[in-house]
Design a protein around this motif. Structure first.
Motif, PDB file in Angstrom:
ATOM      1  N   SER A  98      93.299   3.164 -56.942  1.00  0.00           N
ATOM      2  CA  SER A  98      92.605   1.946 -57.332  1.00  0.00           C
ATOM      3  C   SER A  98      93.608   0.820 -57.523  1.00  0.00           C
ATOM      4  O   SER A  98      94.764   1.053 -57.862  1.00  0.00           O
ATOM      5  CB  SER A  98      91.838   2.184 -58.640  1.00  0.00           C
ATOM      6  N   ALA A  99      93.154  -0.411 -57.311  1.00  0.00           N
ATOM      7  CA  ALA A  99      93.970  -1.600 -57.569  1.00  0.00           C
ATOM      8  C   ALA A  99      93.343  -2.369 -58.718  1.00  0.00           C
ATOM      9  O   ALA A  99      92.115  -2.388 -58.863  1.00  0.00           O
ATOM     10  CB  ALA A  99      94.053  -2.471 -56.322  1.00  0.00           C
ATOM     11  N   LEU A 115      92.116  -7.317 -51.832  1.00  0.00           N
ATOM     12  CA  LEU A 115      92.862  -6.068 -52.035  1.00  0.00           C
ATOM     13  C   LEU A 115      92.063  -5.089 -52.886  1.00  0.00           C
ATOM     14  O   LEU A 115      91.931  -3.903 -52.538  1.00  0.00           O
ATOM     15  CB  LEU A 115      94.210  -6.363 -52.709  1.00  0.00           C
ATOM     16  N   MET A 116      91.526  -5.572 -54.012  1.00  0.00           N
ATOM     17  CA  MET A 116      90.765  -4.690 -54.897  1.00  0.00           C
ATOM     18  C   MET A 116      89.529  -4.143 -54.209  1.00  0.00           C
ATOM     19  O   MET A 116      89.192  -2.967 -54.353  1.00  0.00           O
ATOM     20  CB  MET A 116      90.410  -5.418 -56.195  1.00  0.00           C
ATOM     21  N   VAL A 121      86.620  -0.165 -53.275  1.00  0.00           N
ATOM     22  CA  VAL A 121      85.270   0.006 -52.728  1.00  0.00           C
ATOM     23  C   VAL A 121      85.324   0.593 -51.316  1.00  0.00           C
ATOM     24  O   VAL A 121      84.890   1.723 -51.075  1.00  0.00           O
ATOM     25  CB  VAL A 121      84.495  -1.325 -52.725  1.00  0.00           C
ATOM     26  N   ARG A 122      85.869  -0.172 -50.397  1.00  0.00           N
ATOM     27  CA  ARG A 122      85.891   0.276 -49.005  1.00  0.00           C
ATOM     28  C   ARG A 122      86.691   1.560 -48.838  1.00  0.00           C
ATOM     29  O   ARG A 122      86.238   2.511 -48.171  1.00  0.00           O
ATOM     30  CB  ARG A 122      86.478  -0.823 -48.118  1.00  0.00           C
ATOM     31  N   GLY A 123      87.890   1.606 -49.448  1.00  0.00           N
ATOM     32  CA  GLY A 123      88.730   2.786 -49.313  1.00  0.00           C
ATOM     33  C   GLY A 123      88.090   4.035 -49.889  1.00  0.00           C
ATOM     34  O   GLY A 123      88.140   5.111 -49.295  1.00  0.00           O
ATOM     35  N   THR A 166      84.407  -4.240 -58.474  1.00  0.00           N
ATOM     36  CA  THR A 166      84.873  -3.108 -57.669  1.00  0.00           C
ATOM     37  C   THR A 166      84.696  -1.789 -58.397  1.00  0.00           C
ATOM     38  O   THR A 166      84.317  -0.779 -57.788  1.00  0.00           O
ATOM     39  CB  THR A 166      86.354  -3.284 -57.262  1.00  0.00           C
ATOM     40  N   LYS A 167      84.967  -1.765 -59.699  1.00  0.00           N
ATOM     41  CA  LYS A 167      84.836  -0.511 -60.438  1.00  0.00           C
ATOM     42  C   LYS A 167      83.374  -0.106 -60.583  1.00  0.00           C
ATOM     43  O   LYS A 167      83.041   1.081 -60.491  1.00  0.00           O
ATOM     44  CB  LYS A 167      85.503  -0.621 -61.807  1.00  0.00           C
TER      45      LYS A 167
END
Length: 272
Positions: A98-99, A115-116, A121-123, A166-167
């Motif tokens: 996570s970022a 980046l986040m 999310v995508r990653g 994102t989280k």
């Protein structure tokens, strides 16, 4: 032993929470895939995929160190294929990578926003997507995502919208996968701490040594993950767990052993 010869794929496993979970499950006999970007030591962060793999192998379990940036679909496919070639399957996926940047709207640059979202999310989505075909074949399939309960009370969202989005997206995916794969079954849950955890992010980005001294060790999440992952896949799914609640369900209420500084006042996490 439930985890004996089970294969656990962990993103962001070269240090911190990911490595702690890896070591906890390795002690139970699991094969561990250490998937992360760190191949060279950074003195501020500490640890590489190779040093983490060596610690795992010192427990007597097998480890595979794989360089992986979960933003890269080709690297994801390669990491999964290497896992299958070496261990023959995947039983558990830990979405830990996570970022983080705790900034307000005006202070969040577009590249940090991107980046986040691309990692968290995508990653996380692409990593899980790649593992699903192999999780389907497991007799004890679990996905565990390190993300918080979803609370839409404005005070939890306002201070750092980009990161929170994102989280919460990670938690929404965890809940969604539980529903999508409930009949297989593949369990999918999220896990988050009640208090801050002593990690490189806390020391370098958030509050330094002072906040670290008000935190718990990574071992609390490693033990909580163990308690979740040992549950039958068809009976433990769709939850956004807080670590303290996981321990309470096990009848464990004294968590003092996890404090970085014994007896110190603990700092409550951002989302709880």
């Amino acid at each position: 032993m439930l985890f004996k010869d089970k294969t656990v794929f962990i993103t962001g496993a070269s240090r911190g929470i990911g490595k702690a979970i890896a070591l906890r499950l390795a002690k139970e006999g699991a094969n561990i895939v250490v998937a992360a970007k760190s191949t060279e030591e950074n003195h501020k962060l500490g640890g590489t995929i190779y040093s983490a793999a060596a610690e795992i192998e010192a427990t007597g379990s097998k480890a595979l160190a794989v360089k992986l940036d979960i933003r890269n679909e080709v690297q994801i496919a390669s990491a999964v294929q290497q896992t299958i070639d070496i261990f023959g399957g995947i039983d558990i996926l830990i979405n830990n990578a996570s970022a983080i940047q705790l900034s307000g709207t005006e202070q969040t640059e577009s590249k940090r926003f991107d980046l986040m979202h691309s990692i968290n999310v995508r990653g996380t989505f692409l990593m899980t997507q790649a593992c699903i075909p192999y999780l389907k074949k497991s007799s004890h399939a679990h996905i565990l995502t390190l993300s918080p309960p979803i609370n839409l009370t404005p005070k939890w969202i306002g201070p750092h919208i980009a990161y929170t989005l994102t989280k919460y997206n990670m938690s929404m995916m965890a809940i969604g996968w539980a529903e999508e794969f409930k009949n297989i079954p593949i369990a999918s849950n999220a896990l988050w701490p009640r208090t801050t955890i002593d990690t490189a992010a806390v020391r370098n980005l958030l509050g330094g040594q002072d906040l670290a001294n008000m935190s718990r060790t990574v071992d609390i999440l490693a033990d909580a993950a163990y308690y979740i992952l040992r549950q039958p896949a068809g009976q433990c799914t769709g939850n956004t767990f807080i670590d303290e609640a996981v321990f309470a369900a096990e009848g464990i209420t004294d968590l003092s052993q996890y404090s970085v500084v014994p007896g110190a006042k603990l700092y409550q996490d951002l989302f709880v």
